[in-house]
Design a protein around this motif. Structure first.
Motif, PDB file in Angstrom:
ATOM      1  N   THR A  99      -4.085 -15.824 -23.533  1.00  0.00           N
ATOM      2  CA  THR A  99      -3.343 -16.208 -22.337  1.00  0.00           C
ATOM      3  C   THR A  99      -3.770 -15.283 -21.209  1.00  0.00           C
ATOM      4  OG1 THR A  99      -1.160 -16.834 -21.478  1.00  0.00           O
ATOM      5  CG2 THR A  99      -1.290 -14.747 -22.663  1.00  0.00           C
ATOM      6  N   ASN A 100      -3.512 -15.696 -19.997  1.00  0.00           N
ATOM      7  CA  ASN A 100      -3.765 -14.879 -18.805  1.00  0.00           C
ATOM      8  C   ASN A 100      -2.461 -14.775 -18.026  1.00  0.00           C
ATOM      9  OD1 ASN A 100      -6.604 -14.461 -19.019  1.00  0.00           O
ATOM     10  ND2 ASN A 100      -6.923 -16.571 -18.412  1.00  0.00           N
ATOM     11  N   VAL A 101      -2.214 -13.607 -17.476  1.00  0.00           N
ATOM     12  CA  VAL A 101      -1.047 -13.418 -16.621  1.00  0.00           C
ATOM     13  C   VAL A 101      -1.519 -12.883 -15.268  1.00  0.00           C
ATOM     14  CG1 VAL A 101       0.564 -13.108 -18.547  1.00  0.00           C
ATOM     15  CG2 VAL A 101      -0.564 -11.113 -17.543  1.00  0.00           C
ATOM     16  N   PRO A 102      -0.699 -13.057 -14.216  1.00  0.00           N
ATOM     17  CA  PRO A 102      -1.168 -12.693 -12.879  1.00  0.00           C
ATOM     18  C   PRO A 102      -1.093 -11.214 -12.515  1.00  0.00           C
ATOM     19  CG  PRO A 102       0.967 -13.754 -12.734  1.00  0.00           C
ATOM     20  CD  PRO A 102       0.540 -13.817 -14.173  1.00  0.00           C
ATOM     21  N   LEU A 156       3.369  -7.495 -15.909  1.00  0.00           N
ATOM     22  CA  LEU A 156       3.744  -8.583 -16.805  1.00  0.00           C
ATOM     23  C   LEU A 156       2.935  -8.511 -18.098  1.00  0.00           C
ATOM     24  CD1 LEU A 156       5.285 -11.108 -17.566  1.00  0.00           C
ATOM     25  CD2 LEU A 156       3.666 -12.429 -16.172  1.00  0.00           C
ATOM     26  N   ALA A 157       1.656  -8.174 -18.003  1.00  0.00           N
ATOM     27  CA  ALA A 157       0.817  -8.040 -19.194  1.00  0.00           C
ATOM     28  C   ALA A 157       1.400  -6.971 -20.118  1.00  0.00           C
ATOM     29  CB  ALA A 157      -0.615  -7.694 -18.805  1.00  0.00           C
ATOM     30  N   THR A 198       6.799  -6.766 -25.738  1.00  0.00           N
ATOM     31  CA  THR A 198       7.807  -7.660 -26.304  1.00  0.00           C
ATOM     32  C   THR A 198       7.290  -8.360 -27.556  1.00  0.00           C
ATOM     33  OG1 THR A 198       8.881  -8.034 -24.169  1.00  0.00           O
ATOM     34  CG2 THR A 198       9.193  -9.734 -25.854  1.00  0.00           C
ATOM     35  N   LEU A 199       6.082  -8.901 -27.494  1.00  0.00           N
ATOM     36  CA  LEU A 199       5.520  -9.624 -28.637  1.00  0.00           C
ATOM     37  C   LEU A 199       5.394  -8.725 -29.862  1.00  0.00           C
ATOM     38  CD1 LEU A 199       2.768 -11.722 -26.819  1.00  0.00           C
ATOM     39  CD2 LEU A 199       4.914 -12.584 -27.802  1.00  0.00           C
ATOM     40  N   ALA A 222       8.338 -15.821 -20.137  1.00  0.00           N
ATOM     41  CA  ALA A 222       7.986 -14.692 -19.271  1.00  0.00           C
ATOM     42  C   ALA A 222       7.032 -15.071 -18.144  1.00  0.00           C
ATOM     43  CB  ALA A 222       7.350 -13.584 -20.113  1.00  0.00           C
ATOM     44  N   HIS A 223       6.312 -16.166 -18.302  1.00  0.00           N
ATOM     45  CA  HIS A 223       5.201 -16.496 -17.413  1.00  0.00           C
ATOM     46  C   HIS A 223       5.675 -17.185 -16.136  1.00  0.00           C
ATOM     47  CE1 HIS A 223       1.081 -17.291 -16.376  1.00  0.00           C
ATOM     48  NE2 HIS A 223       0.695 -16.715 -17.498  1.00  0.00           N
ATOM     49  N   PRO A 224       5.129 -16.795 -14.984  1.00  0.00           N
ATOM     50  CA  PRO A 224       5.540 -17.433 -13.736  1.00  0.00           C
ATOM     51  C   PRO A 224       4.856 -18.790 -13.466  1.00  0.00           C
ATOM     52  CG  PRO A 224       3.951 -15.711 -13.265  1.00  0.00           C
ATOM     53  CD  PRO A 224       4.245 -15.652 -14.752  1.00  0.00           C
ATOM     54  N   TYR A 225       3.784 -19.115 -14.168  1.00  0.00           N
ATOM     55  CA  TYR A 225       3.084 -20.377 -13.919  1.00  0.00           C
ATOM     56  C   TYR A 225       3.844 -21.538 -14.545  1.00  0.00           C
ATOM     57  CZ  TYR A 225      -1.179 -17.586 -12.941  1.00  0.00           C
ATOM     58  OH  TYR A 225      -2.105 -16.702 -12.451  1.00  0.00           O
TER      59      TYR A 225
END
Length: 115
Positions: A14-17, A21-22, A28-29, A81-84
């Protein structure tokens, strides 16, 4: 699904912005037992089409080591968690690897969830 399929090691991409967040998602994971390990890679330039427009973004790739048994929970955690609207989530089966490492992955993700 048979237990051998549930124990199938997976690499989830996955990619985060952003870096914060990363870090948060990776922690968390692992803390919740959904992933044995998460690698946070250096920022990359992504070019993609979204809603008819070509977009350019800097993103932080994550390599998530888990098992098929935990995939749905990993996907839900990323989506929460992801904003997309539609985050990239791609799971690849791990066909081979150091047996001791793959067993460690299974052990770490096979414990009761720590949520």
């Amino acid at each position: 699904m048979t237990s051998s399929l549930l124990n199938q090691p997976l690499l989830v991409l996955t990619n985060v912005p952003e870096e914060a967040l990363a870090q948060s998602l990776a922690r968390t994971l692992v803390e919740e037992g959904l992933a044995a390990c998460v690698n946070i890679l250096a920022p990359v330039a992504s070019v993609y089409r979204w809603q008819g427009q070509v977009e350019h973004a800097t993103e932080i790739p994550l390599l998530i080591k888990t098992t098929q048994a935990r995939y749905e929970d990993v996907e839900r955690a990323i989506c929460r968690a992801h904003p997309y609207d539609v985050p990239e989530i791609v799971a690849l089966p791990i066909a081979a690897g150091l047996p001791a490492y793959l067993e460690w992955m299974r052990e770490e993700t096979g414990k009761p969830l720590r949520v």
